[in-house]
Write an enzyme that holds these catalytic residues in place. Structure first.
Site, PDB file in Angstrom:
ATOM      1  N   ASP A 154       7.224  -1.916  -0.229  1.00  0.00           N
ATOM      2  CA  ASP A 154       5.777  -1.783  -0.074  1.00  0.00           C
ATOM      3  C   ASP A 154       5.055  -2.304  -1.329  1.00  0.00           C
ATOM      4  OD1 ASP A 154       3.355  -1.008   1.006  1.00  0.00           O
ATOM      5  OD2 ASP A 154       3.868   1.104   1.225  1.00  0.00           O
ATOM      6  N   ASP A 167      -1.241  -1.264   8.898  1.00  0.00           N
ATOM      7  CA  ASP A 167      -1.185   0.200   9.004  1.00  0.00           C
ATOM      8  C   ASP A 167      -1.889   0.672  10.261  1.00  0.00           C
ATOM      9  OD1 ASP A 167       0.341   0.791   6.844  1.00  0.00           O
ATOM     10  OD2 ASP A 167      -1.320   1.220   5.490  1.00  0.00           O
TER      11      ASP A 167
HETATM   12  C1  DGJ Z   1       1.388   1.820   2.945  1.00  0.00           C
HETATM   13  C2  DGJ Z   1       2.271   1.417   4.088  1.00  0.00           C
HETATM   14  O1  DGJ Z   1       1.675   0.415   4.837  1.00  0.00           O
HETATM   15  C3  DGJ Z   1       2.591   2.658   4.924  1.00  0.00           C
HETATM   16  O2  DGJ Z   1       3.364   2.303   6.036  1.00  0.00           O
HETATM   17  C4  DGJ Z   1       3.308   3.657   4.059  1.00  0.00           C
HETATM   18  O3  DGJ Z   1       4.551   3.143   3.691  1.00  0.00           O
HETATM   19  C5  DGJ Z   1       2.471   3.994   2.849  1.00  0.00           C
HETATM   20  N1  DGJ Z   1       2.039   2.814   2.149  1.00  0.00           N
HETATM   21  C6  DGJ Z   1       3.229   4.891   1.914  1.00  0.00           C
HETATM   22  O4  DGJ Z   1       2.585   5.097   0.735  1.00  0.00           O
END
Ligand code: DGJ
Length: 722
Positions: free
Chosen positions: A472, A542
């Protein structure tokens, strides 16, 4: 195939011709880029390019005055008043430049692009070296084409062949001149949870610039630009595209010249705040750009890009291999979990047929919220009794593999890493840093920082049975300052950072070849060909709402294959939009990519559990089409009340169609869906409808859209009948 005739070059891909030449003055010029032509027309093509030597233009002193000409490398301070392709600053402060032909070579294969992701193999390459008349800088322009692909890959290498240092205030990867037309500019803009919406505006005269200054390719603007001719639609007409194989701050510009209407399209690393210092003998390698011409509309361009990325960019060991179907705990728990809660999820998930349980953010350091812990890649045993091994053992017992989340490029101020190395964060001591999600960005321009992160992540990966990593990256870059770089090199930091990211990705994926890596950046902020070189798939957004996702996935498919899109079914009301959509629709939309689940399976109803099992079984049946099929976008969520896309096998014997109806509308019950993309001469059976028809009839007569209630989704399986 590349054909040379007296310093004129014809470069052919499977459906296009790109022709360039060196003119009498040594300028390298675009001669033609468009529909495929043969070498016999090369002379004719050249005659229609404005020639600086024709007598009528002599009064303009065409020796130097190159404005409006189709030069493949824009100079500065010598009469070309469009934006230059590079800006070279000499020791004496002078900035004019004019790059002219020195030599060329043609060879099989792709050029080496040190430290950067790149097209991997095959093809034929033309390298043309030009030299600046005012400095010792030489630029080598590389052009690679493949007989079977619809793209041409370009980049530039800048070498200081002298003794005195120079600095490059701009060092773009490519420039090309497109013929005079009324183009629309297509860009993929967005924001967090709203990535890659297509927008088309008229180009007009002057410059349109699509860019990111965020240190990543970003949620807000993808490193892609399309130029659509007046006749371009989804299925027909002409368009050009360019996408960068790059993940940092970028710029792509299209400049329409008032004098003759031609368009200079160029781009590369963003030049704002950029300055690369080149000592004598040093070289700066600019990232690759993949240009595409399509005479089959936007759909044709998307399919050409999908083929290119799958065949030549994405890790060949991963790209066509079956993807793990994961269940991820992020939306199920956020930071609030312990061993028992994870076991509940694992136990329930094991009944559903998923392959892998992925433990997201919050397993390490002091990490119970987003205010602390980043950088401390050591399991938090207080929170997770028995550590990762206990969770992994539970997964194994239940027949699941285990995956783990990292955010390698970041540091929290409340972390042991930051306390030990405050100067490793990218900020200027004595000033208040811009904090985003309460975190700072590590200075990946420093090798010791990358080495240390490599060591910490490797330690976790080598001491546990981990088959999947979600990498990430949750903030953008500010305070472009490194405590380690000398002042003259401070303008290099944003690009050096991304080179550090690539270095880490290269080393980790090489050291752990059995681990499947998925990219993520606060959703889809770094969804680009650069990251896809290392990670076969990327978390698309997301936002998993089944309505919003139709738009995000549609936009993403403009220049990326569906197999690169990680798409999950999540709980309702959706956490981002609060919308409730049917479970079946969520499954259908998530099946148009690398599917998975983002919910607490222990909270599913019996009905939903049954449905999940059925979705997973159904997905296995179509997963080959997701990995290898051609995508046809049939009904746009941006303009229609229905979304519809179809994946068709290369041999056109099978197809999989997914649709969604958004809102009940009494007037659209007669709407017809035309199935473009099948073979006219073949006969198909649509399993769910129980009838057969020719590909031609399905394309021309079409099929009525199913009548569904709000956000109702459907899937159809088509098979050739002989
Ligand atoms: C952003 C990501 O897109 C989410 O899926 C998740 O992993 C969060 N960060 C966790 O902090």
């Amino acid at each position: 195939m590349i054909i040379e005739q007296n310093k004129a070059f014809l470069l052919n891909g499977n459906n296009f011709t790109y022709a360039i030449r060196v003119n009498a003055l040594g300028d390298l010029q675009t001669v033609y880029y468009g529909e495929k032509l043969s070498a016999t027309d090369l002379d004719f093509m050249q005659k229609s390019v404005a020639d600086p030597c024709i007598p009528a233009l002599n009064e303009l002193n065409r020796e130097t005055y190159t404005d409006g000409l189709s030069n493949e490398f824009g100079s500065f301070g010598r009469g070309d008043y469009r934006e230059p392709t590079a800006l070279v600053v000499r020791k004496d402060g002078a900035q004019m430049s004019s790059f002219r032909y020195v030599s060329h070579k043609i060879f099989k294969g792709v050029p080496e692009v040190k430290g950067l992701p790149h097209a991997r193999s095959g093809g034929d390459t033309l390298s043309v070296t030009l030299k600046d008349e005012f400095s010792d800088v030489e630029v080598t322009l590389n052009y690679t084409v493949w007989d079977e692909l619809g793209v041409i890959v370009r980049n530039a290498e800048y070498k200081n062949t002298g003794k005195d240092p120079v600095s490059l205030k701009k060092a773009f990867s490519f420039a090309v001149t497109l013929p005079e037309r009324d183009y629309g500019v297509l860009r993929l803009y967005g924001n967090w949870a709203k990535e890659r919406s297509p927008q088309v505006t008229p180009l007009g005269y002057g410059t349109v610039r699509v860019q990111s200054l965020r240190g990543s390719s970003s949620h807000c603007m993808n490193p892609f630009m399309g130029l659509l001719a007046e006749n371009c639609s989804e299925d027909a007409g002409e368009c050009y595209g360019v996408q960068l194989v790059y993940s940092g701050s970028f710029a792509l510009t299209a400049e329409k010249n008032p004098a003759n209407g031609t368009v200079r399209l160029q781009g590369g690393v963003n030049d704002t705040g950029f300055e690369w210092y080149l000592e004598g003998g040093e070289t700066f390698v600019a990232p690759q750009a993949a240009l595409c011409y399509s005479s089959e509309g936007l759909g044709g361009m998307s399919r050409a890009y999908a083929d290119f990325l799958r065949e030549r960019v994405i890790n060949p060991d991963r790209v066509f291999a079956r993807r793990p179907i994961v269940i991820n705990n992020w939306e199920a728990t956020y930071f609030d979990f312990g061993y028992e809660k994870l076991c509940e999820i694992i136990d329930a998930a094991s009944e559903l047929g998923v392959d892998t349980f992925v433990l997201d953010d919050g397993w390490f350091g002091k990490r119970d919220s987003d205010t602390s812990g980043l950088g401390d890649w050591v399991v938090n045993e207080k929170k997770l009794k028995g550590g990762l091994n206990a969770v992994i053992a539970r997964c194994k017992e239940k027949g699941l593999k285990f995956g783990l989340w990292f955010e390698p490029e970041m540091v929290s101020e409340d972390s042991d890493l930051y306390r030990a190395h405050p100067d490793w964060a990218m900020h200027k001591a004595g000033t208040v840093p811009v904090r985003m999600r309460n975190q700072l960005i590590l200075d990946f321009s420093r090798k010791e920082v990358v080495d240390s992160v490599f060591g910490a992540v490797s330690k976790v990966l080598s001491s546990h049975e981990i088959s999947y990593v979600k990498w990430d990256m949750n903030r953008t870059m500010t305070e472009f300052f490194s405590a380690a770089l000398p002042a003259v090199r401070m303008g290099e930091i944003a690009h050096r950072y991304i080179l550090g990211v690539y270095d880490l990705a290269e080393r980790l994926t090489a050291a752990f070849p059995k681990v499947f890596f998925e990219g993520c950046a606060g959703g889809g902020a770094r969804f680009d060909a650069g990251m896809l070189y290392y990670f076969a798939q990327f978390w698309t957004s997301d936002d998993t709402d089944a309505y919003e996702r139709t738009k995000i996935q549609w936009g993403t498919s403009v220049c990326y294959p569906v197999s690169a899109m990680s798409c999950h079914v999540s709980a309702c009301p959706n956490h981002q939009t609060r919308r409730t959509t049917p479970f079946a629709t969520r499954g259908a939309i998530a099946s148009l990519g690398a599917t998975g689940y983002e919910l607490d399976p222990s909270k599913l109803t019996e009905e939903e559990k049954k449905e999940t099992k059925a979705q997973i079984e159904a997905y296995k049946r179509i997963s080959e089409l997701v990995l290898k099929g051609d995508l046809y976008r049939l009904s746009s969520p941006f303009t229609e009340n229905y979304f519809c896309e179809m994946l068709v096998s290369k041999d056109k014997t099978t197809a999989y169609l997914v649709g969604e109806r958004f809102h009940g509308d009494p007037n659209d019950y007669m709407r017809i869906l035309r199935l473009n993309g099948l073979d006219d001469r073949k006969t198909y059976r649509i399993e769910e409808l129980g009838f057969t028809a020719s590909g031609k009839a399905l394309r021309t007569v079409g099929v009525p859209f199913p009548r569904l209630s709000d956000f109702g989704g459907w899937t159809w399986h088509l098979t050739e009948v002989k």
